[in-house]
Design a protein around this motif. Structure first.
Motif, PDB file in Angstrom:
ATOM      1  N   ARG A  71       0.953  -1.100   0.132  1.00 20.54           N
ATOM      2  CA  ARG A  71      -0.023  -0.096   0.032  1.00 20.54           C
ATOM      3  C   ARG A  71       0.823   1.160  -0.046  1.00 20.54           C
ATOM      4  NH1 ARG A  71      -2.651  -3.056   4.068  1.00 20.54           N
ATOM      5  NH2 ARG A  71      -1.765  -1.579   5.740  1.00 20.54           N
ATOM      6  N   GLY A  72       2.213   1.030  -0.256  1.00 18.40           N
ATOM      7  CA  GLY A  72       2.992   2.134  -0.008  1.00 18.40           C
ATOM      8  C   GLY A  72       3.438   2.709   1.447  1.00 18.40           C
ATOM      9  N   ASP A  73       3.432   1.897   2.371  1.00 16.15           N
ATOM     10  CA  ASP A  73       3.663   2.382   3.747  1.00 16.15           C
ATOM     11  C   ASP A  73       4.590   1.494   3.937  1.00 16.15           C
ATOM     12  OD1 ASP A  73       3.714   3.039   6.257  1.00 16.15           O
ATOM     13  OD2 ASP A  73       1.843   2.149   6.951  1.00 16.15           O
ATOM     14  N   LEU A  74       5.938   1.954   4.180  1.00 19.73           N
ATOM     15  CA  LEU A  74       7.051   1.289   4.719  1.00 19.73           C
ATOM     16  C   LEU A  74       7.226   1.235   6.099  1.00 19.73           C
ATOM     17  CD1 LEU A  74       9.709   2.259   1.739  1.00 19.73           C
ATOM     18  CD2 LEU A  74       8.059   0.124   1.920  1.00 19.73           C
ATOM     19  N   GLY A  75       6.339   1.733   6.925  1.00 19.79           N
ATOM     20  CA  GLY A  75       6.429   1.938   8.216  1.00 19.79           C
ATOM     21  C   GLY A  75       7.053   3.053   8.978  1.00 19.79           C
ATOM     22  N   ALA A  76       7.407   2.864   9.975  1.00 23.51           N
ATOM     23  CA  ALA A  76       8.353   3.916  10.641  1.00 23.51           C
ATOM     24  C   ALA A  76       9.552   3.740  11.409  1.00 23.51           C
ATOM     25  CB  ALA A  76       7.408   4.674  11.680  1.00 23.51           C
ATOM     26  N   SER A  77      10.564   4.107  11.467  1.00 25.73           N
ATOM     27  CA  SER A  77      11.662   4.074  12.243  1.00 25.73           C
ATOM     28  C   SER A  77      11.427   3.647  13.709  1.00 25.73           C
ATOM     29  CB  SER A  77      12.496   5.320  12.119  1.00 25.73           C
ATOM     30  OG  SER A  77      13.702   4.832  12.932  1.00 25.73           O
ATOM     31  N   ILE A  78      11.762   2.651  14.121  1.00 24.21           N
ATOM     32  CA  ILE A  78      11.659   2.102  15.561  1.00 24.21           C
ATOM     33  C   ILE A  78      12.518   3.007  16.403  1.00 24.21           C
ATOM     34  CG2 ILE A  78      12.089   0.364  17.088  1.00 24.21           C
ATOM     35  CD1 ILE A  78      11.333  -1.869  15.110  1.00 24.21           C
ATOM     36  N   TYR A  79      13.518   3.557  15.811  1.00 27.38           N
ATOM     37  CA  TYR A  79      14.211   4.463  16.731  1.00 27.38           C
ATOM     38  C   TYR A  79      13.745   5.838  16.942  1.00 27.38           C
ATOM     39  CZ  TYR A  79      18.793   5.963  18.905  1.00 27.38           C
ATOM     40  OH  TYR A  79      19.682   6.581  19.806  1.00 27.38           O
ATOM     41  N   SER A  80      13.535   6.472  15.697  1.00 27.53           N
ATOM     42  CA  SER A  80      13.141   7.899  15.796  1.00 27.53           C
ATOM     43  C   SER A  80      11.697   8.006  15.505  1.00 27.53           C
ATOM     44  CB  SER A  80      14.018   8.588  14.646  1.00 27.53           C
ATOM     45  OG  SER A  80      13.585   8.101  13.335  1.00 27.53           O
ATOM     46  N   GLY A  81      10.991   7.066  15.103  1.00 26.43           N
ATOM     47  CA  GLY A  81       9.450   7.409  14.880  1.00 26.43           C
ATOM     48  C   GLY A  81       9.166   7.833  13.430  1.00 26.43           C
ATOM     49  N   GLU A  82      10.280   8.364  12.698  1.00 25.15           N
ATOM     50  CA  GLU A  82       9.861   9.106  11.493  1.00 25.15           C
ATOM     51  C   GLU A  82       9.797   7.889  10.348  1.00 25.15           C
ATOM     52  OE1 GLU A  82      12.474  12.053   8.565  1.00 25.15           O
ATOM     53  OE2 GLU A  82      13.212  11.222  10.102  1.00 25.15           O
TER      54      GLU A  82
END
Length: 310
Positions: A71-82
Motif C-alpha cells: 500500500r506504499g507504507d514502509l512503516g516508521a523508524s523504530i528508533y526515531s519514529g520518523e
C-alpha cells in the motif's frame, strides 16, 4: 526484454526484503532494549516489544510489513519514529549523486582511456593493466581512506567530510564529492578501459576497417563511427556492473566521508536494530538495480537492433 525485466521486480523485492529481514533478525540485540536503554525494567521492555509488534513470530512480522508495503507504507523508524519514506527521500539525493557521478566517470574516462590504449598501446596499456590489478586487489573503502589521508589530510586539496546539496551550490556539490567518486569509480574505470581497449583492437583488425582506410575515410571517422560502436557494446555490460557496484559501495564510502546518504543510514539502522529502515533501504536498492539493468537493456537495443528485436 524490458517486459520480462519489469516482471522480475516483484519477486526480486520479495526475496531481497525477506533475506534482509531474516539476516537482521539474527543480529544480536533487542530493539526495545536499544530504545529504552540498558537500565530499563523488563516490564517496560516487554510492553514496548508488544507495542511495536516485536513479540509476534518473525514470519508474521514480515507479512505485516509486506502487506503495508504493498500500500506504499514502509512503516516508521523504530528508533526515531520518523516515516521510512521520509527518511529515504531525505537521504536518496546523496546516494544517487555518488552513483550517477561515478557511473559517468567510469563511462567517459574508461572509454577514453580504452580507445587511447588501443590506438597507441605502449606504456598506456601497461599502466591500465597495473591500475586494474590495484583496483581489483584493494577494496573501495581502503581506497577511500587512502584518498582522505593523501588529498584531504596531507595536501588539504579536497574536503575530508561533509556534503553540499546541489540546490545550494553546484560547485560545492561537485567539490565535496570528488574524493568519494574517485574511490567508487577507480576499479570500474580501469575495467571499462580494458574492455574497450580489447574490443577496439579486435575491431581495428577487421576487414571493414582496412576497406574504409583504403577508401580514404579519415581515422577519426573510423574510430568514432565504427570502432567505438563495436567496442561499446561489450563495455556497456561492464559499465552496468560498475554502476551497481557503485551503489553497493556507497555503504562503505559514505561512512568514510561522513556523507548523509543511504549507506550511512543503513549502518545506523543496523546498529540500532531498526528493521523498517533496513527493509526500506533494501527495497530501494533493489529498485535502483532494476532501473540500471533496464537502462543497460535500452542502450543495448540502441547499439544493436538485433537485441531490441529479440
Amino acid at each position: 526484454m524490458l517486459g520480462r525485466r519489469l516482471l522480475l521486480v516483484i519477486p526480486m523485492v520479495i526475496v531481497v526484503s525477506l533475506v534482509m529481514f531474516l539476516l537482521a533478525s539474527l543480529v544480536p540485540g533487542d530493539q526495545a532494549r536499544t530504545i529504552l536503554g540498558e537500565n530499563a525494567s523488563p516490564e517496560a521492555v516487554a510492553a514496548l516489544r508488544k507495542e511495536l509488534g516485536l513479540d509476534l513470530p518473525p514470519l508474521q512480522q514480515y507479512l505485516n510489513w509486506a502487506l503495508a508495503a504493498v500500500r506504499g507504507d514502509l512503516g516508521a523508524s523504530i528508533y526515531s519514529g520518523e516515516p521510512v519514506v521520509s527518511i529515504l527521500a531525505g537521504r536518496l539525493p546523496v546516494t544517487l549523486s555518488l552513483v550517477v557521478l561515478s557511473t559517468l566517470v567510469i563511462g567517459i574516462i574508461g572509454v577514453a582511456l580504452g580507445l587511447m590504449s588501443a590506438l597507441r598501446g605502449g606504456w598506456l596499456g601497461r599502466f591500465l593493466d597495473a591500475i586494474s590489478l590495484v583496483g581489483l586487489a584493494v577494496p573501495g573503502f581502503a581506497i577511500a581512506i587512502l584518498a582522505v589521508s593523501l588529498f584531504a589530510v596531507t595536501f588539504r586539496i579536497f574536503p575530508a567530510t561533509g556534503y553540499v546539496p546541489l540546490t545550494v551550490s553546484v560547485g560545492g556539490w561537485l567539490w565535496a564529492l570528488v574524493l568519494p567518486v574517485f574511490a567508487l569509480s577507480l576499479t570500474g574505470t580501469t575495467l571499462v578501459a580494458k574492455q574497450v581497449r580489447d574490443s577496439a583492437k579486435d575491431a581495428l583488425a577487421k576487414d571493414f576497417v582496412r576497406f574504409l582506410r583504403a577508401n580514404g575515410v579519415s581515422e577519426t571517422s573510423i574510430v568514432l563511427r565504427h570502432v567505438l560502436k563495436n567496442a561499446s557494446i561489450p563495455a556497456v555490460t561492464v559499465l552496468g556492473i560498475g554502476a551497481i557496484a557503485s551503489l553497493t559501495g556507497t555503504i562503505f564510502v559514505e561512512n568514510v566521508f561522513v556523507l548523509p546518504g543511504l549507506g550511512t543510514m543503513a549502518t545506523q539502522a543496523t546498529l540500532n536494530h531498526d528493521l523498517p529502515v533496513l527493509l526500506g533501504i533494501g527495497v530501494l536498492f533493489t529498485l535502483i538495480t532494476v532501473v540500471i539493468n533496464l537502462i543497460v537493456d535500452i542502450v543495448y537495443g540502441v547499439l544493436n537492433p538485433k537485441v531490441r528485436a529479440a
